[in-house]
Motif scaffolding. Structure first.
Motif, short mmCIF file in Angstrom:
data_model
loop_
_atom_site.label_atom_id
_atom_site.label_comp_id
_atom_site.label_asym_id
_atom_site.label_seq_id
_atom_site.Cartn_x
_atom_site.Cartn_y
_atom_site.Cartn_z
N VAL A 111 1.00 -1.14 0.02
CA VAL A 111 -0.03 0.13 0.10
C VAL A 111 1.05 1.13 -0.02
O VAL A 111 0.73 2.14 -0.94
CB VAL A 111 -0.94 0.02 1.23
CG1 VAL A 111 -1.58 1.43 1.45
CG2 VAL A 111 -2.03 -1.15 1.09
N ARG A 112 1.86 1.29 0.79
CA ARG A 112 2.82 2.64 0.99
C ARG A 112 3.69 2.78 -0.19
O ARG A 112 3.79 3.93 -0.61
CB ARG A 112 3.55 2.38 2.06
CG ARG A 112 2.91 2.50 3.31
CD ARG A 112 3.93 2.12 4.67
NE ARG A 112 3.28 2.47 6.02
CZ ARG A 112 3.38 3.65 6.83
NH1 ARG A 112 3.88 4.75 6.10
NH2 ARG A 112 2.65 3.58 7.90
N GLU A 113 3.88 1.48 -1.00
CA GLU A 113 4.65 1.87 -2.21
C GLU A 113 3.72 2.66 -3.20
O GLU A 113 4.39 3.35 -4.15
CB GLU A 113 5.09 0.45 -2.65
CG GLU A 113 6.35 -0.03 -2.05
CD GLU A 113 6.64 -1.40 -2.30
OE1 GLU A 113 5.89 -2.11 -3.09
OE2 GLU A 113 7.84 -2.08 -2.11
N VAL A 114 2.69 2.23 -3.43
CA VAL A 114 1.75 2.92 -4.15
C VAL A 114 1.47 4.35 -3.86
O VAL A 114 1.69 5.33 -4.62
CB VAL A 114 0.26 2.39 -4.40
CG1 VAL A 114 -0.95 3.17 -5.12
CG2 VAL A 114 0.24 0.99 -5.15
N LEU A 115 1.26 4.45 -2.54
CA LEU A 115 1.01 5.98 -2.01
C LEU A 115 2.52 6.90 -2.46
O LEU A 115 2.32 8.08 -2.51
CB LEU A 115 0.64 6.19 -0.60
CG LEU A 115 -0.61 5.28 -0.40
CD1 LEU A 115 -1.00 5.55 1.25
CD2 LEU A 115 -1.64 6.06 -1.13
N ALA A 116 3.48 6.00 -1.99
CA ALA A 116 4.73 6.90 -2.09
C ALA A 116 5.03 7.50 -3.55
O ALA A 116 5.62 8.36 -3.94
CB ALA A 116 6.00 6.15 -1.66
N ALA A 117 4.76 6.50 -4.60
CA ALA A 117 4.92 6.91 -6.16
C ALA A 117 4.08 7.60 -6.24
O ALA A 117 4.17 8.79 -7.30
CB ALA A 117 4.81 5.43 -6.75
N GLU A 118 2.90 7.77 -6.09
CA GLU A 118 1.75 8.55 -6.60
C GLU A 118 1.40 9.94 -5.72
O GLU A 118 1.22 10.92 -6.24
CB GLU A 118 0.49 7.78 -7.04
CG GLU A 118 0.47 6.71 -7.78
CD GLU A 118 -0.73 6.04 -7.99
OE1 GLU A 118 -1.67 6.85 -7.73
OE2 GLU A 118 -0.90 5.06 -8.62
N ARG A 119 1.58 9.89 -4.38
CA ARG A 119 1.45 10.87 -3.49
C ARG A 119 2.56 11.27 -2.66
O ARG A 119 2.57 10.87 -1.27
CB ARG A 119 0.43 10.65 -2.78
CG ARG A 119 -0.94 10.30 -3.59
CD ARG A 119 -1.84 11.59 -4.38
NE ARG A 119 -1.94 12.49 -3.31
CZ ARG A 119 -2.56 13.70 -3.89
NH1 ARG A 119 -3.06 13.99 -4.98
NH2 ARG A 119 -2.82 14.77 -2.64
N PRO A 120 3.95 11.59 -2.96
CA PRO A 120 4.85 11.56 -2.37
C PRO A 120 4.91 12.68 -1.07
O PRO A 120 5.84 12.65 0.02
CB PRO A 120 6.24 11.71 -3.20
CG PRO A 120 5.33 12.32 -4.32
CD PRO A 120 4.11 11.82 -4.52
N ASP A 121 4.08 13.68 -1.32
CA ASP A 121 4.10 14.87 -0.36
C ASP A 121 2.88 14.57 0.61
O ASP A 121 2.75 15.62 1.39
CB ASP A 121 3.88 16.06 -1.08
CG ASP A 121 5.20 16.38 -1.80
OD1 ASP A 121 6.26 16.14 -1.60
OD2 ASP A 121 4.92 16.92 -3.10
N ASP A 122 2.26 13.31 0.44
CA ASP A 122 1.40 13.27 1.64
C ASP A 122 1.70 12.49 2.93
O ASP A 122 2.64 11.57 2.74
CB ASP A 122 0.11 12.31 1.00
CG ASP A 122 -0.59 13.31 -0.24
OD1 ASP A 122 -0.27 14.32 -0.46
OD2 ASP A 122 -1.66 12.42 -0.72
N ILE A 123 1.30 12.79 4.18
CA ILE A 123 1.54 12.15 5.28
C ILE A 123 0.80 10.72 5.24
O ILE A 123 -0.40 10.55 4.89
CB ILE A 123 1.34 12.90 6.24
CG1 ILE A 123 2.05 13.97 6.61
CG2 ILE A 123 1.25 12.03 7.66
CD1 ILE A 123 1.56 14.90 7.72
#
Length: 283
Positions: A62-74
């Motif tokens: 899950v975090r890999e997707v978020l880091a790739a697509e939303r790198p500035d989100d907490i």
């Protein structure tokens, strides 16, 4: 904070991809009960609430997707805590990679990956609950309704429980019980009063899915003490967007180190048709 429809659609698309990535990890399990060595397993609240390698692997996906697509989100997650960024966008993701861990270990189908995102004002904007063993996905976007997708079928919009079941004595209540014996004893003592007006009760073992099952009308109401934010963040939004009455607890944010166990166990998370809104405690 104002958000365009395009912004919300983009957040939902990311949430769906992230939840699908976590659910794919869960779907890779073999059939049958997982045998976890009691001497080696990590624990959550008790020996009945296991953490498996799948929790960690699913959260990583899950975090890999978020880091790739939303790198500035907490990102705040059940297993790996909070990931902060240098220049936060104002958006925060709440993820539960495996809601229903005990079900998962024992090969009971009610488990899911839950992903939700909130803005800087704390408004939940998009949420997804992906249940791989059910081959089912629930999702919602703020102001855009709630939806359910089953494998091989067209998505359908959710409208909550069928009205009038309370008067017919056929209403179905869903709830859950703590793994902590003293809390569970309190919940058991409270149960007869809570059941008043309901025809039967279900305890499925996944708060995220219980909330979604209110949204799709399977349950008429759901109420439980002791949930964390990641347990209800996506499911509560899905129920709300399906037109249900929803009460989220006011808990200290994980960004501030909260909530404490005492705060969490005192608070109720509830959802149902509007006719059930007075059936649960105010706290």
């Amino acid at each position: 904070m104002q958000h365009t429809a395009q912004d919300l659609d983009a957040l939902l698309a990311t949430a769906r991809r992230a939840a699908a990535a976590g659910a794919a990890v869960l779907a890779s399990r073999s059939d049958g009960m997982l045998h976890v060595d009691a001497a080696d397993q990590a624990t959550k609240s008790s020996g009945s609430d296991w953490v498996t390698a799948f929790d960690v692997a699913a959260e990583k996906a899950v975090r890999e997707v978020l880091a790739a697509e939303r790198p500035d989100d907490i990102v705040t997650g059940e297993e790996q805590g909070t990931t902060r960024v240098a220049r936060p966008s104002g958006f925060r993701w709440s993820i539960d990679p495996l809601d229903g861990t005990t079900n998962f270990i024992r090969d009971i189908v009610y488990y899911a990956t839950s992903v939700a995102v909130a803005d800087a004002d704390g408004h939940w904007l998009a949420g997804v609950v992906n249940a791989p063993a059910l081959r089912r996905e629930y999702w919602a976007v703020r102001g855009g309704g709630a939806w359910r997708s089953d494998a091989g079928r067209e998505p359908r919009r959710l409208e909550g429980p069928v009205p009038g079941r309370d008067g017919a004595g056929s209403a179905l209540l869903a709830t859950g019980f703590s793994y902590e014996p003293s809390i569970r004893a309190e919940q058991a003592a409270f149960l007869p009063g809570l059941m008043d007006g309901f025809g039967d009760i279900r305890r499925l073992g996944s708060a995220a899915l219980d909330l979604c099952l209110v949204a799709d009308g399977t349950h008429d109401a759901y109420g439980e003490r002791g949930l964390n934010e990641h347990d209800f963040s996506a499911g509560a939004l899905i129920a709300e967007e399906a037109g249900c009455w929803v009460r989220r607890p006011t808990l200290t944010s994980p960004l501030d180190g909260g909530p404490s166990d005492a705060e969490r166990f005192a608070a109720w998370t509830c959802a149902g048709g509007i006719e059930f809104s007075g059936r649960f405690p105010v706290t």
